[in-house]
Design an enzyme around this catalytic site. Structure first.
Site, short mmCIF file in Angstrom:
data_model
loop_
_atom_site.label_atom_id
_atom_site.label_comp_id
_atom_site.label_asym_id
_atom_site.label_seq_id
_atom_site.Cartn_x
_atom_site.Cartn_y
_atom_site.Cartn_z
N GLU A 49 0.82 -1.21 0.00
CA GLU A 49 0.00 0.00 0.00
C GLU A 49 0.85 1.26 0.00
O GLU A 49 1.93 1.29 0.60
CB GLU A 49 -0.89 0.03 1.25
CG GLU A 49 -1.89 -1.09 1.30
CD GLU A 49 -2.71 -1.08 2.59
OE1 GLU A 49 -3.89 -1.42 2.50
OE2 GLU A 49 -2.17 -0.72 3.64
N ASP A 63 -7.18 -4.59 11.24
CA ASP A 63 -6.86 -3.44 10.40
C ASP A 63 -6.94 -3.74 8.92
O ASP A 63 -6.31 -3.10 8.11
CB ASP A 63 -5.48 -2.88 10.76
CG ASP A 63 -4.40 -3.90 10.51
OD1 ASP A 63 -4.74 -5.04 10.15
OD2 ASP A 63 -3.23 -3.56 10.67
#
Lengths: 348, 348
Positions: free
Chosen positions: B65, B236
């Site tokens: 990411e 998460d």
């Protein structure tokens, strides 16, 4: 395919200085020819790639963009800024760096400057488009806009397509002088021209690389004759184009990644469904490139993440067993991966 | 505000080794307290920030990411991977690095490892949430999940909130043993517990940091008593949660950036309009945090780009006049910015 942690903890870093050394070690023409080959290899497997539009952060004076892509085995991204006003402050309009990583582990395997590398890959990309679209006997190129990109474009066209003559034009004669001086030992016949009309006289390839952030009409319709191939690489953001729309309308238009080109390229002047062909389709034979000798072909180049990926892949391969990088401990490598704290504690 | 080109051509790089030296130079508790302060400063000017969802590249085994943000003066992004299977191969599940740049020029001004720094800022973030949400007399914390994040969480709670007692629990007793050993000189009373029920006994703060990528119910509803503050930081990503939904339903839920938390946090179990309060609103006083001593407050932490920005800003400030970085020529710096080619040519 994963390496041992101890090997992966260190990431090779290629600085600007080392990139320049690598280019001279390989030879710039060979480097360009190799890059063109690597881009063709990746464009030929286009459908494998994860293609995301670039992620931009805009301000009044410029943009900072992240351009990621992946082929499923490797992941790469480039950071690039565009600040036209930087030049006046003695800074680069565009600076860039990039990272290549292993998809299987997420670990980076290369960190590299990409200001120099982007100039090289942009030129290699134009040469790839020209190889697939220009009339094969085109050996004279008009280079319109003699700024930071121009010499790289000329060298790539010589290396990849055997271009032997460059007709130079820039609105600023000092830029043309600089370009000609830089290319004096490149083995090209250089013809500085006083007007764009003069520059395109007899040129089978026209490359425009002008930088102003406005709708420009560097070339108007009556200037462009039949059979020409145009690389328009200077218009690469919204509101920035180089060609009169009538030229675009008369041309067969080829793009890298169309959703991005419709926003950033010359075709932002055209209807949202203006017909275009993606270059990878020409490279794989899925679509036709030039249909006849009299056609005008236009490569509406804006630069795409896969080209940066090809370039990073190439540099990663080429630095092996050279002194042109330093190893940098970018990855935390605790003996026990669950004991990051212990590693930090013991460093005290 | 722009620096001279010659200064900007070099970018300071902070390696893992240098980050650890910087932490010890400042002192880990001070570092945590400073980071908590910087996060509060940035959360207090939340509306200034350019907030983009993270840009992920997913594969069967993990994700890479990019997390960018900007306050209009500085721009930062973090590269972070998440590969749960890495641990079995002796690699880190999460590795990260980040870059801070000047918006005015687009030039990078800091490149830093962020594997260690992310662990620090994640702990500082939990401490900030706890400061604004827990009952002020809560000095006992249950630490559920004693993996790579756990010790950092404990140190931050001591530094920021004066927590003095930690009740440790992990499904793997070896993890608890490691955590207790790492914290043996931290000035905390450590109580290893055999069950989660035992761990939360008498704890005014419960922090869960478990790592499996499944819907977990580390805590069930009947375990959680009134007045408790929970930091749930292990859930998460989509499909990964730690708390039974009945606990979430009974709690006042606080988020970082809600659009991201709805996808990645504990509230992915709830209706898309489940009421939440963003933590920056509590920090600025725009919204209420804890309404009474008996309420259960839940910080549904997933990590957001602004926290990384705060951490990079802090490191950039703190490395000045220290030996804890190296300068690296990341930016091409030709004498004439239009003459990139000439610079490359002359390097030959």
């Amino acid at each position: 395919m994963s390496l041992k942690a101890s090997e992966l903890a260190m990431v090779p870093f290629v600085s600007v200085d080392n990139m320049m050394r690598l280019v001279h070690h390989i030879g710039m023409e060979q480097f360009m020819a190799d890059l063109a080959h690597e881009i063709e290899v990746d464009f030929a497997r286009w459908e494998l790639f994860d293609k995301t539009p670039r992620v931009g952060s805009h301000s009044d004076v410029g943009v900072i963009e992240l351009m990621p892509t992946s082929d499923g085995t490797l992941y790469g991204f480039k950071y690039v800024n565009g600040h036209p006003k930087n030049t006046k402050e003695g800074l680069q309009t565009v600076t860039a760096f990039g990272v290549l990583s292993e998809v299987d582990t997420g670990y980076p395997i290369l960190f590299s400057e990409m200001t120099v590398l982007t100039a090289l890959r942009t030129a290699a990309m134009s040469a790839v488009a020209t190889r697939h679209l220009a009339n094969p006997d085109a050996k004279v190129m008009a280079m319109i806009g003699n700024g930071a990109q121009s010499e790289f474009q000329c060298i790539a066209q010589k290396a990849v397509n055997g271009v032997d003559t460059i007709r130079l034009y820039d609105i600023d004669p000092a830029a043309t002088e600089k370009c000609a001086k830089n290319l004096d030992a490149a083995g090209l016949t250089l013809i500085p021209c006083a007007t764009p009309e003069d520059a395109i006289e007899g040129a089978g390839i026209i490359t425009t690389a002008t930088a102003d952030k406005d709708m420009q009409t560097i070339l108007t319709d009556n200037m462009v004759g039949s059979g020409v191939h145009i690389n328009a690489i200077g218009g690469d953001c919204p509101g920035k184009t180089e060609l009169h729309r009538d030229i675009v309308a008369r041309s067969a238009v080829f793009t890298e990644y169309t959703p991005q080109t419709r926003i950033e390229g010359e075709i932002q002047q055209m209807a949202p469904d203006h017909p275009v062909t993606e270059l990878w389709e020409v490279i794989t034979g899925a679509a036709q490139g030039r249909t006849n000798g009299a056609a005008i072909t236009l490569f509406d180049g804006v630069g795409f993440a896969i080209e940066d990926f090809s370039a990073l892949r190439y540099v990663h391969e080429k630095i092996k067993d050279t002194p042109f990088y330093i190893d940098f401990d970018l990855i935390a490598d605790p003996d026990d991966p669950r004991d990051l704290f212990g590693m930090v504690k013991r460093a005290g």
